[in-house]
Scaffold this motif. Structure first.
Motif, PDB file in Angstrom:
ATOM      1  N   GLU A 101     -46.992  42.015  83.849  1.00  0.00           N
ATOM      2  CA  GLU A 101     -48.739  42.085  83.045  1.00  0.00           C
ATOM      3  C   GLU A 101     -49.153  40.451  82.903  1.00  0.00           C
ATOM      4  N   SER A 102     -48.662  40.219  83.218  1.00  0.00           N
ATOM      5  CA  SER A 102     -49.163  38.253  83.153  1.00  0.00           C
ATOM      6  C   SER A 102     -49.276  37.965  84.416  1.00  0.00           C
ATOM      7  N   THR A 103     -49.175  38.879  85.384  1.00  0.00           N
ATOM      8  CA  THR A 103     -49.461  38.516  87.099  1.00  0.00           C
ATOM      9  C   THR A 103     -51.178  39.463  86.843  1.00  0.00           C
ATOM     10  N   ASP A 104     -51.202  40.568  86.360  1.00  0.00           N
ATOM     11  CA  ASP A 104     -51.987  41.732  86.184  1.00  0.00           C
ATOM     12  C   ASP A 104     -53.583  41.023  85.975  1.00  0.00           C
ATOM     13  N   SER A 105     -52.883  40.465  84.912  1.00  0.00           N
ATOM     14  CA  SER A 105     -54.375  39.075  83.804  1.00  0.00           C
ATOM     15  C   SER A 105     -54.521  38.190  85.384  1.00  0.00           C
ATOM     16  N   VAL A 106     -54.118  37.445  85.474  1.00  0.00           N
ATOM     17  CA  VAL A 106     -54.490  36.837  86.633  1.00  0.00           C
ATOM     18  C   VAL A 106     -55.361  36.974  87.543  1.00  0.00           C
ATOM     19  N   LEU A 107     -54.859  38.356  88.006  1.00  0.00           N
ATOM     20  CA  LEU A 107     -54.907  39.256  89.373  1.00  0.00           C
ATOM     21  C   LEU A 107     -56.747  39.668  88.696  1.00  0.00           C
ATOM     22  N   THR A 108     -56.704  39.478  87.711  1.00  0.00           N
ATOM     23  CA  THR A 108     -58.268  40.202  87.349  1.00  0.00           C
ATOM     24  C   THR A 108     -58.695  39.087  86.881  1.00  0.00           C
ATOM     25  N   LEU A 109     -58.204  37.738  86.767  1.00  0.00           N
ATOM     26  CA  LEU A 109     -58.884  36.739  86.583  1.00  0.00           C
ATOM     27  C   LEU A 109     -60.082  36.916  87.821  1.00  0.00           C
ATOM     28  N   LEU A 110     -58.774  36.707  89.369  1.00  0.00           N
ATOM     29  CA  LEU A 110     -59.219  36.156  90.492  1.00  0.00           C
ATOM     30  C   LEU A 110     -60.196  36.876  91.105  1.00  0.00           C
ATOM     31  N   GLY A 111     -60.752  38.506  89.954  1.00  0.00           N
ATOM     32  CA  GLY A 111     -61.085  39.483  90.398  1.00  0.00           C
ATOM     33  C   GLY A 111     -60.581  40.528  91.196  1.00  0.00           C
ATOM     34  N   LEU A 112     -59.329  40.660  91.816  1.00  0.00           N
ATOM     35  CA  LEU A 112     -58.672  41.320  91.756  1.00  0.00           C
ATOM     36  C   LEU A 112     -58.161  42.998  91.328  1.00  0.00           C
ATOM     37  N   ASP A 113     -58.367  43.458  91.455  1.00  0.00           N
ATOM     38  CA  ASP A 113     -58.064  45.116  90.672  1.00  0.00           C
ATOM     39  C   ASP A 113     -57.466  45.410  91.034  1.00  0.00           C
ATOM     40  N   TRP A 326     -36.679  33.350  74.783  1.00  0.00           N
ATOM     41  CA  TRP A 326     -35.811  33.961  75.592  1.00  0.00           C
ATOM     42  C   TRP A 326     -35.441  34.681  74.250  1.00  0.00           C
ATOM     43  N   HIS A 327     -36.461  34.240  73.128  1.00  0.00           N
ATOM     44  CA  HIS A 327     -36.478  35.224  71.876  1.00  0.00           C
ATOM     45  C   HIS A 327     -37.350  35.802  71.883  1.00  0.00           C
ATOM     46  N   GLY A 328     -38.250  36.556  73.115  1.00  0.00           N
ATOM     47  CA  GLY A 328     -39.445  37.430  73.443  1.00  0.00           C
ATOM     48  C   GLY A 328     -40.278  36.743  74.448  1.00  0.00           C
ATOM     49  N   ALA A 329     -40.637  38.231  74.871  1.00  0.00           N
ATOM     50  CA  ALA A 329     -41.662  38.288  76.772  1.00  0.00           C
ATOM     51  C   ALA A 329     -42.923  38.523  75.927  1.00  0.00           C
ATOM     52  N   GLY A 330     -43.171  37.103  75.614  1.00  0.00           N
ATOM     53  CA  GLY A 330     -45.198  37.030  74.863  1.00  0.00           C
ATOM     54  C   GLY A 330     -44.953  35.547  75.014  1.00  0.00           C
ATOM     55  N   LEU A 331     -46.439  35.530  75.215  1.00  0.00           N
ATOM     56  CA  LEU A 331     -47.178  34.140  75.192  1.00  0.00           C
ATOM     57  C   LEU A 331     -47.187  33.416  74.296  1.00  0.00           C
ATOM     58  N   ASN A 332     -46.739  34.233  73.067  1.00  0.00           N
ATOM     59  CA  ASN A 332     -46.762  33.292  71.503  1.00  0.00           C
ATOM     60  C   ASN A 332     -45.231  32.374  71.099  1.00  0.00           C
ATOM     61  N   PHE A 333     -44.255  33.228  71.987  1.00  0.00           N
ATOM     62  CA  PHE A 333     -42.797  32.353  71.872  1.00  0.00           C
ATOM     63  C   PHE A 333     -42.414  31.288  73.067  1.00  0.00           C
ATOM     64  N   VAL A 334     -43.304  31.977  74.041  1.00  0.00           N
ATOM     65  CA  VAL A 334     -43.557  30.678  74.841  1.00  0.00           C
ATOM     66  C   VAL A 334     -43.663  28.915  74.200  1.00  0.00           C
ATOM     67  N   LEU A 335     -45.640  29.777  73.378  1.00  0.00           N
ATOM     68  CA  LEU A 335     -45.963  28.227  73.126  1.00  0.00           C
ATOM     69  C   LEU A 335     -45.174  27.673  71.919  1.00  0.00           C
TER      70      LEU A 335
END
Lengths: 468, 371
Positions: A101-113, A326-335
């Motif tokens: 999903e993160s890759t999807d978001s990056v690709l969308t930002l780059l204009g790739l659907d 490790w705690h969870g697959a989410g940006l908030n956990f990484v932050l």
């Protein structure tokens, strides 16, 4: 099967009685505990028992091979295979969708659907815990810190031992396997040991049911569900509430795990030491989820170079960022992890100027500041996503007053804080007095506690750390 | 450790058993059936409580709490299927006193050839009703399907739709008692959400887990008090009404698939929005024993919202709509708690339903006669 369920109330005494009945017959006792551990796990999802069995078998075989191999390249290859298999399974179940999903978001930002495929597999309960446990074994054998375990049954019991299987503490092979090698009788206990284990289990249940679950259900969950509908005061109270909810939830689980292990004749390490009394974030991480922080230090931070070579900051950020992940697959956990990494770096710098003979008010100031920094971290940890975080911060900075939280709920929060901050000596003295009561009086107290805890357990909630 | 070291465990077990027996003795002396001391066994001669009074179900072959009839429907008979919950199953009263049975009596007395199949069970919801209708309906061939539900759906849906439970999902299968005033009240307990079980299975589960007096007493003592301290929601979230609509439509779909007419029934409560003053404390406590998320105000307005939804659905789908609200709501003599009925309430409900169903039955008879 939750520790706070009626099923566990039947399961644990049954296993205890079988364990006691098999006293002196070590292999039979280990086999019974292994079967009980798998049965315990299979109550969650029987299909995933195969994952533990597979992980156990692979690391058992790799451990044996590592023990016999002298060629450094072969040894490294074996270690890499273990790392790839264990972390690969963990990544598949826990992180695959997040990365896609993160890759999807990056690709969308780059204009790739492009829409990449995700899976809908359920996350196996406890996978993060037992994966780290088996990894530590393989790495320790690789480093020749311990000898490989030759008995598959003992090794399987080390991986799956039910008190700590689902949410830790993360037990090291060097701590646990020797306990399985004791000659029959060496683990003999006494009534005092039974009493110690029992009081620990009840303390854990009390923390979970009375503090964690009640704080969550009385106001924490409701406020976090809709931050913009609540005043700044209520948001602050909910954040304090969450700090004590997560502490009591997780340390309560650890207490039950440690207590159950004591009752079964084993020792597993402490996981908490009143973390909100820490004077700085470095100290916090020696008091919070101790088994994970020490694991990360020994198997990630130090191999990265630790504080040598002027790369301390980088190594801390990597370690804590991955710790967050490790705690969870989410940006908030990484932050959350990165936030703690930054605090640790700042804490190291501040330590250089710290005086060991600081007056009391400095101690109070440091504890107060550290607690509130950790509190901000809990906000990152608790939110669903960054939009939720922004909503909470936006509502909080409106600085609105008024409260819809019942005074009794605030009182419960105060009680949780009081219990946490009570000096250890006073708490120990109370437990010592309890231990000196006649056994019949203790039993009456425990029976009453069971009834009360059943009544208070309004919404039997699963432990927060089960999702990790 | 050896067995001799575990005397503490044995003492605890002993205290729990002694406490349980003492509480059950107290309950028994007050006239309640209990787990250990009553005759409510599961087999043999004591099984009468499960199989209910002579001539009434549920029995092994007849899964409804109403007058036993053969599976084959006689020609000219109209079968009325009542899909409801504890409000219509109501084990507090004899089967001959509950409104589905009284409704059958009333309609027969007025000359209608009807059989009422009371497919109601404690803790059932609209979701369960659709499943039961799907599974049992084809065999029993109902002509009219009446759905009288609300509170159980509300309790099932509210936790999810209010997005609470961040620290762990609330238990979706909370125990559900029948009433506020005794150990027997908690004896008839839940089915897993949306999963109908046989009468025997439900009874066994309730007997083993929930009917324990000490457990029931503990729950009764704490739950309502704890819920009263919570931040409760004052209005049903729109998503909840959408979900309720879906559930009503699901029952409608099952009825239509059977060729039966679907008749939703507006819900009646002890304290509607029109009544002044707070709910009696005993009623409120009982409400909070079931519902952990909605305030008393949300409950009252929620009933209005649900009844308005039924009116809207009936108009949209061309359904006949009946209701117990006008005849019963707000009348203290008809309710023994916030939504369960007294004997008088059951009689009044049966009469109100008979009055409203009579034109429908007459119309059906005319249609069939015309054909």
């Amino acid at each position: 099967m939750n520790f706070n369920s009626a099923e566990f109330l039947v399961f644990l005494p049954l296993v205890l009685l079988l364990n006691a009945a098999l006293f002196g017959r070590t292999r039979a006792r280990h086999l019974m505990l292994l079967v009980a551990s798998y049965a315990f796990y299979m109550t969650w999802n029987w299909k995933y028992a195969g994952l533990i069995a597979g992980s156990t078998l692979i690391d058992y075989v790799i451990g044996l091979k590592l023990g016999g191999a002298q060629d450094p390249r072969l040894r490294r290859t074996l270690l890499i295979v273990s790392l790839c298999v264990n972390l690969g399974v963990l990544a598949l179940f826990k992180y695959f969708n997040f990365f896609v999903e993160s890759t999807d978001s990056v690709l969308t930002l780059l204009g790739l659907d492009v829409t990449l495929p995700t899976h809908s597999l359920l996350l196996p309960v406890g996978i993060s815990f037992y994966t780290f446990q088996t990894l530590s074994y393989t790495i320790d054998v690789y480093w020749r810190r311990i000898a490989p375990e030759r008995d598959l049954g003992r090794f399987a019991l080390f991986v799956s031992f039910f008190p700590q299987l689902v949410a830790g503490p993360i037990v090291r092979a060097s701590d646990f396997l020797p306990q399985l090698h004791h000659a029959p009788g060496a683990l003999d206990g006494s009534r005092a040991r039974v009493h110690a284990g029992m009081s620990r289990v009840f303390r854990g249940l009390f923390k979970k049911i009375v503090f964690a679950d009640l704080l969550a259900s009385l106001f924490v969950d409701r406020v976090f569900a809709d931050p913009s509908a609540h005043s700044s005061l209520d948001l602050l109270l909910a954040l304090y509430g969450y700090a004590f909810q997560i502490y009591n939830d997780f340390s309560g689980y650890s207490d039950i795990a440690i207590g159950a292990a004591i009752l079964l004749g084993f020792h597993i390490p402490e996981n908490f030491d009143r973390p909100y009394l820490s004077r700085n974030v470095r100290e916090f991480w020696t008091r919070w989820h101790i088994s994970l922080s020490s694991w990360l230090k020994d198997y990630l931070y130090i191999p990265l170079g630790g504080n040598r070579g002027g790369r301390t900051a980088r190594n801390l950020m990597i370690t804590m960022g991955l710790g967050g992940l490790w705690h969870g697959a989410g940006l908030n956990f990484v932050l959350w992890g990165v936030f703690h990494g930054a605090l640790l770096i700042a804490s190291r710098a501040a330590d250089r100027h710290a005086s060991p003979d600081a007056p009391g008010w400095v101690l109070f100031r440091d504890r107060f500041l550290t607690f509130h920094l950790v509190l901000f971290g809990w906000l990152l940890f608790r939110v669903r996503d960054m939009d939720h975080f922004a909503e909470f911060v936006g509502a909080f900075t409106s600085f609105s007053g008024g409260s819809v939280i019942h005074p009794a709920a605030v009182g419960l929060l105060g009680l949780a804080a009081f219990v946490h901050f009570t000096p250890r000596a006073a708490a120990d003295e109370l437990w010592k007095r309890w231990a000196h009561l006649p056994e019949v009086a203790q039993a009456a107290g425990y029976a009453l506690a069971i009834v009360v805890l059943c009544g208070v357990s309004v919404d039997a909630a699963v432990f927060i750390y089960f999702q990790f | 450790m050896r067995l001799k070291h575990f005397t503490l465990l044995l003492w605890i077990a002993l205290f729990l058993v002694v406490g349980e027996v003492a509480l059950e003795y107290r309950a028994k002396s007050r006239g309640f059936g209990t787990l250990l001391l009553s005759g409510r066994g599961l087999s043999g001669a004591n099984n009468t409580a499960v199989t209910a009074e002579h001539g009434f179900g549920p029995t092994e072959d007849y899964p409804f709490r109403s007058r036993v009839v053969p599976v084959a429907k006689p020609a000219g008979t109209t079968r009325i299927w009542i899909a409801s919950a504890s409000y219509a199953e109501d084990r507090r009263w004899a089967a001959s006193e509950i409104f589905p049975v009284l409704l059958e009596d009333e309609l027969r007395a007025r000359g209608h050839d009807v059989q009422v199949l009371n497919a109601s069970s404690n803790a059932y919801s609209l979701a369960t009703a659709a499943k039961v209708l799907h599974e049992e309906g084809p065999r029993w061939q109902p002509d009219l399907v009446l759905a009288y539900h609300f509170s159980n759906d509300l309790d099932e849906l509210a936790p999810r739709l209010l997005a609470v439970g961040g620290g762990g999902a609330p238990n979706a299968t909370e125990s559900r008692g029948e009433g506020p005033d005794g150990p027997d009240a908690a004896a008839n307990t839940d089915a897993d959400e949306g999963t109908p079980r046989t009468e025997q299975e439900r009874w066994i589960t309730s007997r083993v887990v929930e009917a324990t007096t000490a457990y029931a007493q503990a729950k009764n003592q704490f739950k309502a008090r704890i819920v009263a301290l919570r931040i409760l929601t004052d209005r049903l979230p729109p998503a909840l009404l959408d979900a309720l609509e879906e559930r009503v439509e699901a029952v409608h779909g099952e009825a239509r698939a059977l060729g039966a007419d679907f008749v939703p029934v507006r819900f009646a409560v002890s304290d509607p929005t029109s009544s002044s003053g707070p709910m009696p404390i005993a009623y409120r406590n009982n409400l909070f024993r079931y519902n952990s998320y909605l305030s008393e105000q949300a409950w009252r307005t929620g009933v209005d919202d649900y009844n308005a939804l039924l009116v809207e659905l009936a108009a949209r789908d061309g359904l006949d709509l009946v209701g117990l609200d006008a005849a019963l709501s707000g009348n203290g003599a008809y309710f023994r708690d916030f939504c369960h009925l007294t004997r008088e309430g059951h009689a009044a409900a049966a009469k109100a339903l008979a009055d409203q169903l009579e034109p429908l039955l007459a119309a059906r008879a005319n249609e069939e006669g015309g054909e």
